[in-house]
Design a protein around this motif. Structure first.
Motif, PDB file in Angstrom:
ATOM      1  N   MET A   1       0.843  -1.192   0.000  1.00  0.00           N
ATOM      2  CA  MET A   1       0.000   0.000   0.000  1.00  0.00           C
ATOM      3  C   MET A   1       0.877   1.240   0.000  1.00  0.00           C
ATOM      4  SD  MET A   1      -3.464   0.155   0.581  1.00  0.00           S
ATOM      5  CE  MET A   1      -4.715   1.108   1.372  1.00  0.00           C
ATOM      6  N   ASP A   2       0.632   2.089  -0.942  1.00  0.00           N
ATOM      7  CA  ASP A   2       1.410   3.318  -1.017  1.00  0.00           C
ATOM      8  C   ASP A   2       0.522   4.381  -1.638  1.00  0.00           C
ATOM      9  OD1 ASP A   2       3.157   5.364  -1.428  1.00  0.00           O
ATOM     10  OD2 ASP A   2       4.292   4.377  -3.035  1.00  0.00           O
ATOM     11  N   LEU A   3       0.129   5.345  -0.823  1.00  0.00           N
ATOM     12  CA  LEU A   3      -0.821   6.334  -1.330  1.00  0.00           C
ATOM     13  C   LEU A   3      -0.142   7.626  -1.769  1.00  0.00           C
ATOM     14  CD1 LEU A   3      -3.876   5.757   0.993  1.00  0.00           C
ATOM     15  CD2 LEU A   3      -3.281   4.686  -1.161  1.00  0.00           C
ATOM     16  N   ASN A   4       1.187   7.584  -1.808  1.00  0.00           N
ATOM     17  CA  ASN A   4       1.884   8.775  -2.278  1.00  0.00           C
ATOM     18  C   ASN A   4       1.984   8.759  -3.788  1.00  0.00           C
ATOM     19  OD1 ASN A   4       2.469  10.072   0.162  1.00  0.00           O
ATOM     20  ND2 ASN A   4       3.995   8.473   0.570  1.00  0.00           N
ATOM     21  N   PHE A   5       1.806   9.911  -4.359  1.00  0.00           N
ATOM     22  CA  PHE A   5       1.915  10.012  -5.803  1.00  0.00           C
ATOM     23  C   PHE A   5       3.341  10.375  -6.234  1.00  0.00           C
ATOM     24  CE2 PHE A   5      -2.800  11.140  -5.621  1.00  0.00           C
ATOM     25  CZ  PHE A   5      -3.180   9.848  -5.929  1.00  0.00           C
TER      26      PHE A   5
ATOM     27  N   SER B   1     -12.612   5.485  -0.749  1.00  0.00           N
ATOM     28  CA  SER B   1     -11.496   4.540  -0.732  1.00  0.00           C
ATOM     29  C   SER B   1     -11.597   3.584  -1.916  1.00  0.00           C
ATOM     30  CB  SER B   1     -11.489   3.721   0.567  1.00  0.00           C
ATOM     31  OG  SER B   1     -11.349   4.563   1.687  1.00  0.00           O
ATOM     32  N   ASN B   2     -12.832   3.196  -2.209  1.00  0.00           N
ATOM     33  CA  ASN B   2     -13.024   2.269  -3.328  1.00  0.00           C
ATOM     34  C   ASN B   2     -12.605   2.901  -4.655  1.00  0.00           C
ATOM     35  OD1 ASN B   2     -14.109  -0.455  -3.830  1.00  0.00           O
ATOM     36  ND2 ASN B   2     -15.423   0.649  -5.253  1.00  0.00           N
TER      37      ASN B   2
ATOM     38  N   LEU C   1     -10.324   5.062  -4.999  1.00  0.00           N
ATOM     39  CA  LEU C   1      -8.847   5.047  -4.987  1.00  0.00           C
ATOM     40  C   LEU C   1      -8.316   3.691  -5.439  1.00  0.00           C
ATOM     41  CD1 LEU C   1      -7.502   6.772  -1.736  1.00  0.00           C
ATOM     42  CD2 LEU C   1      -6.948   7.351  -4.104  1.00  0.00           C
ATOM     43  N   ARG C   2      -8.983   2.644  -4.997  1.00  0.00           N
ATOM     44  CA  ARG C   2      -8.555   1.292  -5.381  1.00  0.00           C
ATOM     45  C   ARG C   2      -8.734   1.088  -6.877  1.00  0.00           C
ATOM     46  NH1 ARG C   2     -10.755  -4.330  -4.526  1.00  0.00           N
ATOM     47  NH2 ARG C   2     -12.585  -3.499  -3.469  1.00  0.00           N
TER      48      ARG C   2
ATOM     49  N   LEU D   1      -8.742   3.461  -9.095  1.00  0.00           N
ATOM     50  CA  LEU D   1      -7.698   4.275  -9.730  1.00  0.00           C
ATOM     51  C   LEU D   1      -6.369   3.521  -9.744  1.00  0.00           C
ATOM     52  CD1 LEU D   1      -6.655   7.186 -10.690  1.00  0.00           C
ATOM     53  CD2 LEU D   1      -6.054   7.528  -8.301  1.00  0.00           C
ATOM     54  N   SER D   2      -6.058   2.911  -8.611  1.00  0.00           N
ATOM     55  CA  SER D   2      -4.796   2.185  -8.483  1.00  0.00           C
ATOM     56  C   SER D   2      -4.673   1.091  -9.544  1.00  0.00           C
ATOM     57  CB  SER D   2      -4.703   1.582  -7.072  1.00  0.00           C
ATOM     58  OG  SER D   2      -3.693   0.640  -6.991  1.00  0.00           O
TER      59      SER D   2
ATOM     60  N   ASN E   1      -1.641   0.110 -11.977  1.00  0.00           N
ATOM     61  CA  ASN E   1      -0.960  -1.162 -11.738  1.00  0.00           C
ATOM     62  C   ASN E   1      -1.741  -2.258 -12.453  1.00  0.00           C
ATOM     63  OD1 ASN E   1       0.965  -0.236  -9.434  1.00  0.00           O
ATOM     64  ND2 ASN E   1      -1.038   0.530  -8.868  1.00  0.00           N
TER      65      ASN E   1
ATOM     66  N   ASN F   1      -1.628  -5.308 -12.997  1.00  0.00           N
ATOM     67  CA  ASN F   1      -1.922  -6.660 -12.512  1.00  0.00           C
ATOM     68  C   ASN F   1      -3.020  -6.701 -11.450  1.00  0.00           C
ATOM     69  OD1 ASN F   1      -0.409  -5.252 -10.733  1.00  0.00           O
ATOM     70  ND2 ASN F   1       0.915  -6.968 -10.125  1.00  0.00           N
ATOM     71  N   GLN F   2      -3.557  -5.531 -11.097  1.00  0.00           N
ATOM     72  CA  GLN F   2      -4.547  -5.492 -10.032  1.00  0.00           C
ATOM     73  C   GLN F   2      -5.944  -5.745 -10.593  1.00  0.00           C
ATOM     74  OE1 GLN F   2      -4.183  -1.794  -7.885  1.00  0.00           O
ATOM     75  NE2 GLN F   2      -5.209  -2.607  -6.085  1.00  0.00           N
TER      76      GLN F   2
ATOM     77  N   ALA G   1     -15.187  -4.129  -8.091  1.00  0.00           N
ATOM     78  CA  ALA G   1     -15.085  -2.831  -7.413  1.00  0.00           C
ATOM     79  C   ALA G   1     -15.422  -1.685  -8.374  1.00  0.00           C
ATOM     80  CB  ALA G   1     -13.687  -2.643  -6.834  1.00  0.00           C
TER      81      ALA G   1
ATOM     82  N   TYR H   1      -0.030   2.713  -5.053  1.00  0.00           N
ATOM     83  CA  TYR H   1      -0.629   1.387  -5.139  1.00  0.00           C
ATOM     84  C   TYR H   1      -1.608   1.219  -3.980  1.00  0.00           C
ATOM     85  CZ  TYR H   1      -1.271  -3.638  -5.261  1.00  0.00           C
ATOM     86  OH  TYR H   1      -1.834  -4.886  -5.314  1.00  0.00           O
ATOM     87  N   PHE H   2      -2.859   1.027  -4.286  1.00  0.00           N
ATOM     88  CA  PHE H   2      -3.876   0.851  -3.249  1.00  0.00           C
ATOM     89  C   PHE H   2      -4.312  -0.605  -3.262  1.00  0.00           C
ATOM     90  CE2 PHE H   2      -7.183   2.910  -0.576  1.00  0.00           C
ATOM     91  CZ  PHE H   2      -7.974   1.790  -0.348  1.00  0.00           C
TER      92      PHE H   2
ATOM     93  N   SER I   1     -11.984  -1.797   0.518  1.00  0.00           N
ATOM     94  CA  SER I   1     -11.243  -0.552   0.329  1.00  0.00           C
ATOM     95  C   SER I   1     -11.083   0.210   1.632  1.00  0.00           C
ATOM     96  CB  SER I   1     -11.964   0.314  -0.714  1.00  0.00           C
ATOM     97  OG  SER I   1     -12.228  -0.436  -1.880  1.00  0.00           O
TER      98      SER I   1
END
Lengths: 408, 362
Positions: free
Chosen positions: A1-5, A306-307, A309-310, A312-313, A317, A319-320, A325, B2-3, B279
């Motif tokens: 988990m890394d929420l920094n841009f 939060s969802n 954000l997930r 968006l992630s 990424n 492979n996610q 969601a 990465y979330f 989430s």
């Protein structure tokens, strides 16, 4: 988990913040009736909407990845930057770029499937807000079952001649153009008989009748076509490919109906309102029942944010897997927003029912308007029930409803 | 950016899940829960300890794995999904966190070393802090504790009890001490062990920093709430999966019941509400790990929101199974009850939401 841009985006955020500061209090002189997607405070800096669009494109804050030859910024697509822009604009309440069906749905479709001539002709003025588009999909007898639409297009002497009726056409009265689904191959099967046509709204034979919705605004229209004649080349994709072309854009629409930033703004406005309102001399925010309900809604809003954000992630990424969601956002977002707006009315009680320019009205009556407007969004763009079909069948792999025998 | 869970976290999570699938099928759970089969339970506990779930939050210097709460959260999802009849949130999450923040250096090294060696095992009784009831009250005086506390959790292999008073002061009592009366509490959820404890002038080792700071109790409860929410989310996922599977197999009116919209929409509603739960859960654990200023709000909302959604799922998933869902035969009720008890642990949703409101100055 890394929420920094990362550093690059830190600098970019600062740049956007400065920009927002500079343009805080912007005011449009052509207060066009086309609604903006966010709320903002009007103020001193005066310009046209089109000028505003141009400034945003020049900065790369809008139409970022659209090639410059078509009037875009011509940069790399960068969803983190897009998100930072959306967040900062929402926070400082400056107007977001114009949205609408032309920009959100037609432009991506043309970029993907349009001819070079169509791209050259339509994209730039659309981005600048000079061509407003409306969407001609639904018909009185083709709603959830959109592919059963019956508006007819016949190719006669190098022109499409269109007859029929569309409904739920937002902004038709301000639009210069319509992108429209028309049955051009009556002998083909339901989905294979449709074409995607571009219709100038000033063509003779088009009649627009406003459809007043429950907010008492004419948010929609009915559009009638009587021998409406347009050039043959005004087709996107080939004859009979309209369903596929439209599906490319429907996915663009669904994502845009439930914005978590706008939701968080509304929640904060609700909290402010609860601090101001009193019942028998006591602040509503201190009433345990209302407080608990507020916290319940806040929990849902945070979960929804939060969802997003997930989701968006997963775009960053590869492979996610966030299939479900992402699929649930329209359903959950519109239902939750409706609940939030409705709760704000409850905390005001009798005063919550005030409307239009009534004395004592709170926040310009925005809570009632949004409460009803979001009921419209729950229904529009695929009803909640249609969403549940999609989630269960495509997301959870549940069996399809057996098909009833098809009529043509 | 990465979330989500990392590859390592997913790997750990899958290992625990697989272990439970292989070693704790429903008949084993049934034996442990209904017949109090200590041997089966002991085997399960020994096995899972080898995976290291007891050491996740213990620093490497003390012989632990030195991992963070998001790891524990990922694991807790699997424990809920597999309805593990094992201690976790109290013994292996709240205890090391309370010690980390509340203990003196000497206490910290002593307890954590013994924990990682599996010599000490803690049960937790923090109810006095967030929701004391009429009949309970604990008082700490010098190095003695007196009074009664309910709902001491994770007592399964306890060698020690960690309790707190209403001010959030935390102390540790060895079960070898005199003046301890342990009363069995029987909850609907027989997969876990809860006790009422009565202390009479019992010796207690107060964690040094907890008399002046609430950091230890706040962190332990926030973390506990997050992992219990994870347990409920895992249990909810299991229930939804079972409901979907059943709806595809079960036929009525010559059709799989899953082809009826009434059933399909129930499943879609469950899925639609559960997705944001993952989430908010991971976001809350991440906020805890990175000590963000909104971490308490996030922990509270993760617990109360997931408790609400899980309650909904436990009802609807049971309904999808029709009459069979109501039977002991199918065993769905183990998950239903687990979710029911989790909802009340460390504060019912209303209590927790009020804390969320207070912690943001409302």
């Amino acid at each position: 988990m890394d929420l920094n841009f990362g550093k690059k985006y830190k600098d970019f955020t600062k740049e956007v913040k400065d920009f927002c500061k500079k343009y805080k209090g912007i005011h449009f002189i052509d207060s066009s009736k086309v609604p903006l997607s966010g709320s903002f405070k009007s103020g001193e800096i005066k310009m046209t909407r089109s000028d505003w669009q141009k400034i945003l494109i020049e900065k790369g804050y809008f139409a970022r990845s659209i090639p410059s030859e078509y009037g875009g910024y011509g940069g790399e697509s960068d969803i983190i930057k897009s998100r930072i822009i959306a967040e900062e604009f929402a926070k400082s309440k400056i107007p977001p770029p114009m949205g609408g069906q032309g920009i959100d749905m037609l432009v991506p479709t043309l970029l993907e499937l349009g001819t070079e001539e169509q791209k050259q002709k339509y994209i730039k003025p659309t981005l600048h807000g000079e061509i407003i588009w409306c969407q001609g999909y639904s018909e009185p007898n083709a709603g959830s079952d959109l592919a059963s639409l019956q508006t007819k297009g016949e190719l006669i002497d190098g022109n499409w001649v269109i007859n029929g009726q569309k409904i739920w056409t937002s902004t038709a009265q301000y639009s210069q153009m319509m992108f429209c689904l028309v049955r051009t191959e009556p002998d083909a099967s339901k989905h294979a008989g449709i074409s995607y046509l571009l219709i100038p709204m000033d063509t003779p034979g088009i009649e627009i009748r406003p459809l007043v919705d429950m907010t008492l605004n004419a948010g929609f229209n009915e559009v009638f076509f009587t021998d409406v004649t347009i050039p043959e080349k005004n087709i996107v994709g080939k004859r009979g490919e309209g369903w596929a072309v439209a599906n490319a854009t429907l996915s663009h629409e669904r994502g845009s109906l439930s914005d978590p930033n706008a939701m968080m703004n509304r929640l904060n406005s609700l909290i402010d309102r609860m601090k101001k309102e009193t019942i028998n001399g006591e602040k509503v925010i201190n009433n345990p029942v209302y407080r608990d309900k507020l916290m319940k809604i806040q929990g849902k809003v945070i979960a929804f944010q939060s969802n997003s954000l997930r989701v968006l992630s997963a775009k960053l990424n590869k492979n996610q897997d966030v299939k479900i969601a992402a699929m649930i956002q329209k359903l959950v977002g519109t239902e939750l927003r409706h609940e939030l707006e409705g709760f704000a009315i409850d905390i005001m009680g009798e005063l919550g029912t005030l409307y239009e320019n009534s004395p004592n009205i709170r926040d310009g009556g925005s809570w009632q308007i949004a409460y009803m407007y979001f009921l419209g969004l729950i229904i529009g763009g695929g009803t909640s029930q249609i969403q549940k079909n999609i989630i269960s069948e495509r997301g959870l792999g549940m069996p399809k409803e057996p098909k009833v025998q098809q009529g043509a | 950016m990465y979330f989500g869970l990392s590859e390592d976290q997913i790997f750990f999570q899958d290992n625990v899940k697989k272990f439970l699938e292989d070693n704790a099928p429903l008949d084993v759970i049934r034996k442990i829960a209904n017949e109090d089969d200590k041997t089966s339970k002991e085997d399960l506990h020994k096995g899972i300890i080898t995976l290291g779930i007891n050491n996740i939050l213990i620093p490497e210097d003390n012989g632990g794995l030195g991992l963070d709460l998001l790891f524990a959260t990922a694991v807790s999802q699997s424990l809920g999904e597999g309805i593990a009849t094992l201690p976790f949130s109290g013994s292996y999450v709240m205890a090391p966190i309370a010690i980390k923040y509340g203990a003196s250096e000497e206490q910290r090294n002593f307890y954590l070393n013994e924990m990682s060696n599996n010599n000490f095992n803690f049960s937790i009784g923090f109810s006095e802090f967030f929701g004391s009831r009429n009949e309970s009250e604990l008082s700490f005086l010098k190095n003695k504790v007196n009074g009664k506390t309910f709902f001491v959790m994770d007592f399964d292999y306890a060698t020690h009890i960690m309790v707190c008073d209403k001010d959030g002061q935390i102390g540790i009592v060895s079960l070898e001490s005199t003046g301890i009366e342990v009363v069995d509490l029987i909850t609907v959820d027989k997969t876990r062990v809860f006790k009422e404890i009565i202390f009479k002038n019992t010796e207690i080792d107060i964690l040094e920093n907890t008399s002046s700071s609430k950091e230890a109790i706040d962190n332990a409860i926030d973390a506990g709430r997050i992992v219990i929410a994870a347990d409920s989310l895992g249990a909810s996922k299991a229930m939804l999966d079972k409901a979907i599977e059943y709806s595809k197999e079960r036929k009525q009116f010559n059709r799989a019941i899953g082809s009826f919209q009434a059933v399909k929409h129930m499943c879609a509603e469950m899925a639609a509400e559960l997705e944001p739960c993952y989430s908010i859960l991971w976001h809350a654990a991440h906020s805890f790990d990175s000590k963000e200023k909104n971490k308490k709000i996030m922990a509270c909302h993760a617990k109360s929101h997931i408790s609400d959604i899980s309650k909904m799922v436990s009802k609807k998933a049971t309904e999808v199974h029709g009459g069979m869902g109501f039977t002991d035969l199918l065993g769905l009720h183990y998950w239903f009850k687990r979710i029911g008890v989790n909802r009340q642990m460390l504060g019912s949703p209303e209590i927790v939401r009020e804390e969320a409101a207070k912690s943001q100055g409302l």
